[in-house]
Design a protein around this motif. Structure first.
Motif, PDB file in Angstrom:
ATOM      1  N   THR A 204     -10.710  15.877 -21.953  1.00  0.00           N
ATOM      2  CA  THR A 204     -11.732  16.569 -21.172  1.00  0.00           C
ATOM      3  C   THR A 204     -11.161  17.095 -19.868  1.00  0.00           C
ATOM      4  O   THR A 204     -10.448  16.378 -19.162  1.00  0.00           O
ATOM      5  CB  THR A 204     -12.919  15.625 -20.874  1.00  0.00           C
TER       6      THR A 204
ATOM      7  N   TYR B  12     -12.138  19.739 -16.322  1.00  0.00           N
ATOM      8  CA  TYR B  12     -13.264  20.187 -15.508  1.00  0.00           C
ATOM      9  C   TYR B  12     -12.799  21.180 -14.439  1.00  0.00           C
ATOM     10  O   TYR B  12     -11.641  21.155 -14.014  1.00  0.00           O
ATOM     11  CB  TYR B  12     -13.882  19.004 -14.747  1.00  0.00           C
TER      12      TYR B  12
ATOM     13  N   TYR C 275     -14.325  21.952 -10.537  1.00  0.00           N
ATOM     14  CA  TYR C 275     -15.262  21.617  -9.485  1.00  0.00           C
ATOM     15  C   TYR C 275     -15.076  22.604  -8.344  1.00  0.00           C
ATOM     16  O   TYR C 275     -13.968  23.086  -8.081  1.00  0.00           O
ATOM     17  CB  TYR C 275     -15.004  20.203  -8.931  1.00  0.00           C
TER      18      TYR C 275
ATOM     19  N   LEU D 161     -18.848  18.475  -3.433  1.00  0.00           N
ATOM     20  CA  LEU D 161     -18.150  18.723  -4.693  1.00  0.00           C
ATOM     21  C   LEU D 161     -19.170  18.948  -5.796  1.00  0.00           C
ATOM     22  O   LEU D 161     -19.947  18.059  -6.124  1.00  0.00           O
ATOM     23  CB  LEU D 161     -17.305  17.514  -5.082  1.00  0.00           C
TER      24      LEU D 161
ATOM     25  N   ILE E 258     -19.831  20.166  -9.817  1.00  0.00           N
ATOM     26  CA  ILE E 258     -19.218  20.464 -11.099  1.00  0.00           C
ATOM     27  C   ILE E 258     -19.618  21.877 -11.532  1.00  0.00           C
ATOM     28  O   ILE E 258     -20.755  22.299 -11.351  1.00  0.00           O
ATOM     29  CB  ILE E 258     -19.611  19.421 -12.160  1.00  0.00           C
TER      30      ILE E 258
ATOM     31  N   SER F 292     -17.191  21.889 -17.808  1.00  0.00           N
ATOM     32  CA  SER F 292     -16.478  20.800 -18.446  1.00  0.00           C
ATOM     33  C   SER F 292     -16.115  21.249 -19.852  1.00  0.00           C
ATOM     34  O   SER F 292     -16.949  21.826 -20.562  1.00  0.00           O
ATOM     35  CB  SER F 292     -17.363  19.555 -18.510  1.00  0.00           C
TER      36      SER F 292
ATOM     37  N   ILE G 123     -20.193  21.653 -20.468  1.00  0.00           N
ATOM     38  CA  ILE G 123     -21.115  21.841 -19.348  1.00  0.00           C
ATOM     39  C   ILE G 123     -20.875  23.202 -18.723  1.00  0.00           C
ATOM     40  O   ILE G 123     -19.745  23.605 -18.515  1.00  0.00           O
ATOM     41  CB  ILE G 123     -20.887  20.790 -18.235  1.00  0.00           C
TER      42      ILE G 123
ATOM     43  N   SER H  85     -10.080  13.935 -17.579  1.00  0.00           N
ATOM     44  CA  SER H  85     -10.444  12.529 -17.784  1.00  0.00           C
ATOM     45  C   SER H  85     -10.413  12.200 -19.272  1.00  0.00           C
ATOM     46  O   SER H  85     -10.430  13.096 -20.132  1.00  0.00           O
ATOM     47  CB  SER H  85     -11.827  12.216 -17.220  1.00  0.00           C
TER      48      SER H  85
ATOM     49  N   LEU I 280     -11.695  10.318 -13.213  1.00  0.00           N
ATOM     50  CA  LEU I 280     -11.221  11.697 -13.124  1.00  0.00           C
ATOM     51  C   LEU I 280      -9.896  11.728 -12.372  1.00  0.00           C
ATOM     52  O   LEU I 280      -9.730  11.041 -11.368  1.00  0.00           O
ATOM     53  CB  LEU I 280     -12.219  12.549 -12.337  1.00  0.00           C
TER      54      LEU I 280
ATOM     55  N   TYR J 225     -21.522   4.350 -15.080  1.00  0.00           N
ATOM     56  CA  TYR J 225     -20.169   4.128 -14.551  1.00  0.00           C
ATOM     57  C   TYR J 225     -20.082   4.834 -13.220  1.00  0.00           C
ATOM     58  O   TYR J 225     -20.563   5.972 -13.080  1.00  0.00           O
ATOM     59  CB  TYR J 225     -19.163   4.679 -15.566  1.00  0.00           C
TER      60      TYR J 225
ATOM     61  N   ILE K 285     -17.608   5.572  -9.540  1.00  0.00           N
ATOM     62  CA  ILE K 285     -16.251   5.595  -8.996  1.00  0.00           C
ATOM     63  C   ILE K 285     -16.323   5.959  -7.515  1.00  0.00           C
ATOM     64  O   ILE K 285     -17.150   6.791  -7.108  1.00  0.00           O
ATOM     65  CB  ILE K 285     -15.364   6.647  -9.703  1.00  0.00           C
TER      66      ILE K 285
ATOM     67  N   TYR L 229     -13.935   7.706  -4.590  1.00  0.00           N
ATOM     68  CA  TYR L 229     -12.747   8.530  -4.391  1.00  0.00           C
ATOM     69  C   TYR L 229     -12.472   8.688  -2.906  1.00  0.00           C
ATOM     70  O   TYR L 229     -13.390   8.708  -2.086  1.00  0.00           O
ATOM     71  CB  TYR L 229     -12.943   9.925  -5.000  1.00  0.00           C
TER      72      TYR L 229
ATOM     73  N   ASP M 206     -13.489   1.522  -9.323  1.00  0.00           N
ATOM     74  CA  ASP M 206     -14.628   1.871 -10.167  1.00  0.00           C
ATOM     75  C   ASP M 206     -15.433   0.613 -10.511  1.00  0.00           C
ATOM     76  O   ASP M 206     -14.984  -0.513 -10.297  1.00  0.00           O
ATOM     77  CB  ASP M 206     -14.186   2.588 -11.450  1.00  0.00           C
TER      78      ASP M 206
ATOM     79  N   ARG N  82     -18.655  -0.638 -13.505  1.00  0.00           N
ATOM     80  CA  ARG N  82     -19.589  -0.305 -14.579  1.00  0.00           C
ATOM     81  C   ARG N  82     -20.985  -0.799 -14.219  1.00  0.00           C
ATOM     82  O   ARG N  82     -21.131  -1.701 -13.401  1.00  0.00           O
ATOM     83  CB  ARG N  82     -19.124  -0.936 -15.891  1.00  0.00           C
TER      84      ARG N  82
ATOM     85  N   PHE O  25     -15.976   9.715  -1.342  1.00  0.00           N
ATOM     86  CA  PHE O  25     -17.049  10.154  -2.228  1.00  0.00           C
ATOM     87  C   PHE O  25     -17.358   9.072  -3.256  1.00  0.00           C
ATOM     88  O   PHE O  25     -16.450   8.428  -3.780  1.00  0.00           O
ATOM     89  CB  PHE O  25     -16.629  11.388  -3.030  1.00  0.00           C
TER      90      PHE O  25
ATOM     91  N   ARG P 295     -21.333   8.691 -13.438  1.00  0.00           N
ATOM     92  CA  ARG P 295     -21.176   9.305 -14.751  1.00  0.00           C
ATOM     93  C   ARG P 295     -22.443   9.095 -15.549  1.00  0.00           C
ATOM     94  O   ARG P 295     -22.926   7.975 -15.713  1.00  0.00           O
ATOM     95  CB  ARG P 295     -19.993   8.705 -15.517  1.00  0.00           C
TER      96      ARG P 295
ATOM     97  N   ASN Q 206     -19.557  12.775 -20.793  1.00  0.00           N
ATOM     98  CA  ASN Q 206     -18.462  12.519 -19.874  1.00  0.00           C
ATOM     99  C   ASN Q 206     -18.563  13.447 -18.666  1.00  0.00           C
ATOM    100  O   ASN Q 206     -17.664  14.218 -18.378  1.00  0.00           O
ATOM    101  CB  ASN Q 206     -17.143  12.723 -20.628  1.00  0.00           C
ATOM    102  N   GLN Q 207     -19.704  13.353 -17.964  1.00  0.00           N
ATOM    103  CA  GLN Q 207     -19.960  14.240 -16.839  1.00  0.00           C
ATOM    104  C   GLN Q 207     -20.049  13.416 -15.565  1.00  0.00           C
ATOM    105  O   GLN Q 207     -20.768  12.427 -15.516  1.00  0.00           O
ATOM    106  CB  GLN Q 207     -21.299  14.969 -17.044  1.00  0.00           C
ATOM    107  N   PHE Q 208     -19.329  13.841 -14.539  1.00  0.00           N
ATOM    108  CA  PHE Q 208     -19.298  13.118 -13.275  1.00  0.00           C
ATOM    109  C   PHE Q 208     -19.938  13.962 -12.185  1.00  0.00           C
ATOM    110  O   PHE Q 208     -19.596  15.128 -11.997  1.00  0.00           O
ATOM    111  CB  PHE Q 208     -17.845  12.822 -12.872  1.00  0.00           C
ATOM    112  N   TYR Q 209     -20.865  13.345 -11.441  1.00  0.00           N
ATOM    113  CA  TYR Q 209     -21.543  14.022 -10.346  1.00  0.00           C
ATOM    114  C   TYR Q 209     -21.253  13.278  -9.055  1.00  0.00           C
ATOM    115  O   TYR Q 209     -21.319  12.053  -9.005  1.00  0.00           O
ATOM    116  CB  TYR Q 209     -23.057  14.083 -10.614  1.00  0.00           C
ATOM    117  N   PHE Q 210     -20.962  14.067  -8.003  1.00  0.00           N
ATOM    118  CA  PHE Q 210     -20.502  13.484  -6.756  1.00  0.00           C
ATOM    119  C   PHE Q 210     -21.590  13.449  -5.700  1.00  0.00           C
ATOM    120  O   PHE Q 210     -22.434  14.350  -5.618  1.00  0.00           O
ATOM    121  CB  PHE Q 210     -19.309  14.284  -6.216  1.00  0.00           C
TER     122      PHE Q 210
END
Lengths: 110, 112
Positions: A31, A33, A35, A43, A45, A48, A56, A94, A99, B32, B34, B36, B49, B51, B89, B93, B98-102
Motif C-alpha cells: 500500500t 499513499y 498526503y 496532514l 490523505i 491510497s 482512497i 505501509s 506508515l 490502531y 500511532i 509520529y 504505536d 492497538r 502527530f 487507522r 488500511n487508511q490512516f488519518y492524522f
C-alpha cells in the motif's frame, strides 16, 4: 538505502503548469499513499493505492491524478496548478502497520 | 476535516522535564493508533504505536496512553531533550481498511 524516496524535493512553478512528483519504496509494501501538508502542518490523505489499485480518493480535485505503474511506485501528476496547491506533498507506504514516509516535496506555485 | 481556522497547538517544556502531548481522535471504530514525530524539513517518523485492545504501551522514554471511552490518546516523553523538539502527530487507522488519518499536530519546543 532510503526506504521511501520521492523526487523532486523542491518544485517551484507557475500557475497553470502541469507537474509530476515521483515516489518509490523499496520495502516491499503493498500500500502506498499521497498526503498533503498545508502551512498549518495539517496532514491530509489524498490517495491510497493497494497493489496498483486505487483504494482512497479523498475529495481531491481531478486535476490530481495518481499513477502506479507497479506496487513499488506511486507518482502524482498535477494539471493546471493553482496557488492553493502550494504545500508539502508526502508519499508513504505501509503493510498493515505503521506508515513510512518520504522526505516530502515542497511545491510552490507562483 | 479541514485545517481552516485551526492553529498548531504549541507546548514548551524545560529540558529534563516530562512532556505530555494530547490527541483526540474521531472514529470509535479505529483499531490502531500511532504517534509520529516530524522534524523541520523532514517527513514524519514513527515513534510508538498501540492497538485498540490495549490502554498503555511503553517504549524508550515514551509512553502512549489510550482512553477509548473519551477517544483520547496521549504521548508522554520522559526527561525531554532538545532533540525532542518537533511537531508530534497522532494517527488513527480505520478498521475498515488500511487508511490512516492524522490529528492536527502539536509543536513541542524544548528549552535548554
Amino acid at each position: 538505502d532510503t526506504a521511501v524516496s520521492q523526487t523532486p524535493k523542491y518544485l517551484v512553478t507557475q500557475m497553470g503548469n502541469d507537474k509530476s512528483i515521483k515516489c518509490e519504496q523499496n520495502l516491499g509494501h503493498d500500500t502506498m499513499y499521497w498526503y498533503k501538508q498545508d502551512s498549518k502542518k495539517f496532514l491530509k490523505i489524498m490517495f491510497s493505492y493497494n497493489n496498483k489499485e486505487l483504494i482512497i480518493n479523498e475529495t481531491v480535485p481531478n486535476r490530481f491524478s495518481p499513477k502506479s505503474p507497479d506496487k513499488a511506485h506511486l507518482n502524482l501528476h498535477i494539471n493546471s496548478l493553482e496557488l492553493g496547491d502550494s504545500a508539502v506533498y508526502f508519499c508513504a507506504s505501509s503493510q498493515h502497520q505503521r506508515l513510512f514516509f518520504g522526505s516530502g516535496t515542497q511545491l510552490s506555485v507562483l | 476535516g479541514e485545517s481552516v481556522g485551526l492553529h498548531l497547538p504549541t507546548l514548551s517544556v524545560q529540558e529534563g522535564d516530562n512532556s505530555i502531548i494530547n490527541c483526540a481522535y474521531s472514529n470509535s471504530a479505529s483499531d490502531y493508533f500511532i504517534w509520529y514525530k516530524q522534524e523541520s524539513g523532514k517527513g514524519p517518523q514513527f515513534i510508538i504505536d498501540i492497538r485498540s485492545n490495549m490502554d498503555k504501551r511503553q517504549g524508550q522514554r515514551v509512553t502512549v496512553l489510550l482512553n477509548k471511552t473519551v477517544k483520547h490518546l496521549s504521548l508522554q516523553i520522559a526527561a525531554t531533550q532538545p532533540g525532542d523538539s518537533a511537531v508530534y502527530f497522532c494517527a488513527e487507522r480505520s478498521n475498515t481498511g488500511n487508511q490512516f488519518y492524522f490529528g492536527t499536530g502539536t509543536s513541542l519546543t524544548v528549552i535548554p
